[in-house]
Design a protein around this motif. Structure first.
Motif, mmCIF file in Angstrom:
data_model
loop_
_atom_site.group_PDB
_atom_site.id
_atom_site.type_symbol
_atom_site.label_atom_id
_atom_site.label_comp_id
_atom_site.label_asym_id
_atom_site.label_seq_id
_atom_site.Cartn_x
_atom_site.Cartn_y
_atom_site.Cartn_z
ATOM 1 N N UNK A 42 -9.056 17.716 -1.096
ATOM 2 C CA UNK A 42 -10.283 17.186 -1.713
ATOM 3 C C UNK A 42 -11.518 17.440 -0.850
ATOM 4 N N UNK A 43 -12.697 17.526 -1.489
ATOM 5 C CA UNK A 43 -13.940 17.847 -0.767
ATOM 6 C C UNK A 43 -14.399 16.703 0.134
ATOM 7 N N UNK A 44 -15.247 17.013 1.126
ATOM 8 C CA UNK A 44 -15.710 16.002 2.082
ATOM 9 C C UNK A 44 -16.301 14.750 1.446
ATOM 10 N N UNK A 45 -16.992 14.890 0.326
ATOM 11 C CA UNK A 45 -17.624 13.730 -0.312
ATOM 12 C C UNK A 45 -16.607 12.660 -0.705
ATOM 13 N N UNK A 79 1.962 5.891 2.709
ATOM 14 C CA UNK A 79 0.524 6.072 2.459
ATOM 15 C C UNK A 79 -0.067 7.119 3.389
ATOM 16 N N UNK A 80 0.470 7.241 4.588
ATOM 17 C CA UNK A 80 -0.015 8.287 5.492
ATOM 18 C C UNK A 80 0.317 9.672 4.951
ATOM 19 N N UNK A 134 -4.273 1.263 -18.797
ATOM 20 C CA UNK A 134 -4.177 0.470 -17.569
ATOM 21 C C UNK A 134 -5.529 0.396 -16.874
ATOM 22 N N UNK A 135 -6.303 1.477 -16.956
ATOM 23 C CA UNK A 135 -7.675 1.456 -16.434
ATOM 24 C C UNK A 135 -8.512 0.427 -17.182
ATOM 25 N N UNK A 136 -8.381 0.427 -18.507
ATOM 26 C CA UNK A 136 -9.162 -0.494 -19.332
ATOM 27 C C UNK A 136 -8.807 -1.952 -19.036
ATOM 28 N N UNK A 137 -7.563 -2.182 -18.650
ATOM 29 C CA UNK A 137 -7.131 -3.547 -18.315
ATOM 30 C C UNK A 137 -7.434 -3.899 -16.856
ATOM 31 N N UNK A 138 -8.031 -2.947 -16.129
ATOM 32 C CA UNK A 138 -8.383 -3.132 -14.713
ATOM 33 C C UNK A 138 -7.161 -3.347 -13.829
ATOM 34 N N UNK A 139 -6.014 -2.847 -14.277
ATOM 35 C CA UNK A 139 -4.809 -2.911 -13.448
ATOM 36 C C UNK A 139 -4.965 -1.951 -12.267
ATOM 37 N N UNK A 140 -5.507 -0.774 -12.544
ATOM 38 C CA UNK A 140 -5.827 0.197 -11.499
ATOM 39 C C UNK A 140 -7.257 0.675 -11.716
ATOM 40 N N UNK A 141 -7.869 1.205 -10.674
ATOM 41 C CA UNK A 141 -9.242 1.679 -10.782
ATOM 42 C C UNK A 141 -9.300 2.889 -11.713
ATOM 43 N N UNK A 148 -13.654 9.726 2.386
ATOM 44 C CA UNK A 148 -14.195 8.560 3.073
ATOM 45 C C UNK A 148 -13.246 7.380 2.875
ATOM 46 N N UNK A 149 -13.347 6.405 3.764
ATOM 47 C CA UNK A 149 -12.499 5.215 3.661
ATOM 48 C C UNK A 149 -12.725 4.521 2.320
ATOM 49 N N UNK A 150 -13.983 4.396 1.915
ATOM 50 C CA UNK A 150 -14.316 3.699 0.668
ATOM 51 C C UNK A 150 -13.698 4.387 -0.536
ATOM 52 N N UNK A 151 -13.843 5.703 -0.610
ATOM 53 C CA UNK A 151 -13.290 6.425 -1.761
ATOM 54 C C UNK A 151 -11.771 6.362 -1.755
ATOM 55 N N UNK A 152 -11.166 6.528 -0.593
ATOM 56 C CA UNK A 152 -9.703 6.502 -0.502
ATOM 57 C C UNK A 152 -9.142 5.147 -0.924
ATOM 58 N N UNK A 153 -9.827 4.069 -0.544
ATOM 59 C CA UNK A 153 -9.366 2.735 -0.917
ATOM 60 C C UNK A 153 -9.376 2.570 -2.435
ATOM 61 N N UNK A 154 -10.427 3.089 -3.073
ATOM 62 C CA UNK A 154 -10.517 3.009 -4.531
ATOM 63 C C UNK A 154 -9.475 3.909 -5.188
ATOM 64 N N UNK A 155 -9.334 5.115 -4.682
ATOM 65 C CA UNK A 155 -8.420 6.103 -5.273
ATOM 66 C C UNK A 155 -6.975 5.623 -5.228
ATOM 67 N N UNK A 156 -6.572 5.035 -4.092
ATOM 68 C CA UNK A 156 -5.186 4.596 -3.928
ATOM 69 C C UNK A 156 -4.980 3.119 -4.266
ATOM 70 N N UNK A 157 -6.035 2.467 -4.774
ATOM 71 C CA UNK A 157 -5.941 1.066 -5.170
ATOM 72 C C UNK A 157 -5.432 0.188 -4.024
ATOM 73 N N UNK A 158 -6.041 0.404 -2.847
ATOM 74 C CA UNK A 158 -5.701 -0.389 -1.663
ATOM 75 C C UNK A 158 -6.977 -0.932 -1.029
ATOM 76 N N UNK A 159 -6.826 -1.876 -0.115
ATOM 77 C CA UNK A 159 -7.997 -2.411 0.561
ATOM 78 C C UNK A 159 -8.501 -1.416 1.605
ATOM 79 N N UNK A 160 -9.782 -1.548 1.948
ATOM 80 C CA UNK A 160 -10.343 -0.684 2.987
ATOM 81 C C UNK A 160 -9.616 -0.896 4.311
ATOM 82 N N UNK A 161 -9.213 -2.141 4.569
ATOM 83 C CA UNK A 161 -8.527 -2.447 5.825
ATOM 84 C C UNK A 161 -7.193 -1.707 5.917
#
Length: 205
Positions: A58-61, A47-48, A152-159, A64-77
């Motif tokens: 990718x652009x600064x927007x 993951x690193x 898979x998106x529609x089934x909410x398997x991944x964001x 962020x931790x929040x966007x990365x967690x969603x993009x990689x389908x992982x927890x913020x922690x």
């Protein structure tokens, strides 16, 4: 007859969809092996490696931790721990967002950019294999893969991914793909996996 066991070789042999799933699993293992091998060379986890490559392009927007967690389908922690490790390796820094000192964007330092450019080549063996397919087959494969991701998106398997099929500007017109942003038909090879102009559909769409 009961449901086919995807990973049972006997049942799998007579079921095309099961063979497709098994083949995709083998491809995912190829990515995993390549990521692990690349990471081991530089003392990084998979993951690193992915985070460094993402932050390079990718652009600064979106850095962020929040966007990365969603993009990689992982927890913020999980993402936060990986970022802290990269900070300790002096590969990136955090910068407070204007107007909100509690939120930060992530920025690679010079050493981080140099390493990211080196490790982003980890997937070259897979790309080289794809290029061996005739051009028309590559476009057909892209269209099929995007369709699988969409379902898979529609089934909410991944964001939801920021690709054409999920976008508010995308529609099907005259049996083909069409982008309402550029007002033009799209060929299969024009479809994007990650589009800078992507917007989620509104509730009315």
């Amino acid at each position: 007859m009961g449901k086919v066991a995807i990973f049972n070789p006997v049942q799998q042999a007579g079921n095309v969809s099961s063979k497709v799933v098994a083949a995709l699993e083998r491809l995912s293992e190829a990515f995993r092996v390549l990521l692990w091998n690349e990471g081991k060379q530089h003392g990084l986890s998979p993951i690193q490696v992915q985070l460094l490559i993402f932050l390079l392009h990718y652009p600064p927007a979106k850095r962020t931790i929040t966007f990365l967690a969603s993009y990689f389908n992982m927890t913020k922690a999980t993402i936060s721990d990986a970022i802290k490790s990269l900070e300790s390796k002096q590969l990136l820094v955090r910068k407070a967002m204007s107007g909100d000192s509690r939120s930060h964007t992530l920025h690679l330092v010079k050493e981080g950019k140099t390493l990211a450019r080196k490790i982003e080549k980890f997937a070259d063996p897979i790309r080289e294999s794809v290029t061996l397919l005739p051009g028309g087959k590559q476009e057909e494969l892209l269209e099929c893969l995007l369709s699988l991701i969409y379902h898979l998106n529609q089934q909410l398997v991944i964001t939801p991914q920021t690709m054409c099929l999920n976008c508010r500007f995308y529609t099907q017109k005259d049996g083909g793909h069409y982008c309402n942003l550029v007002k033009a038909a799209l060929q299969s090879g024009d479809l994007r996996v990650d589009c800078p102009e992507f917007q989620l559909p509104t509730n009315n769409e």
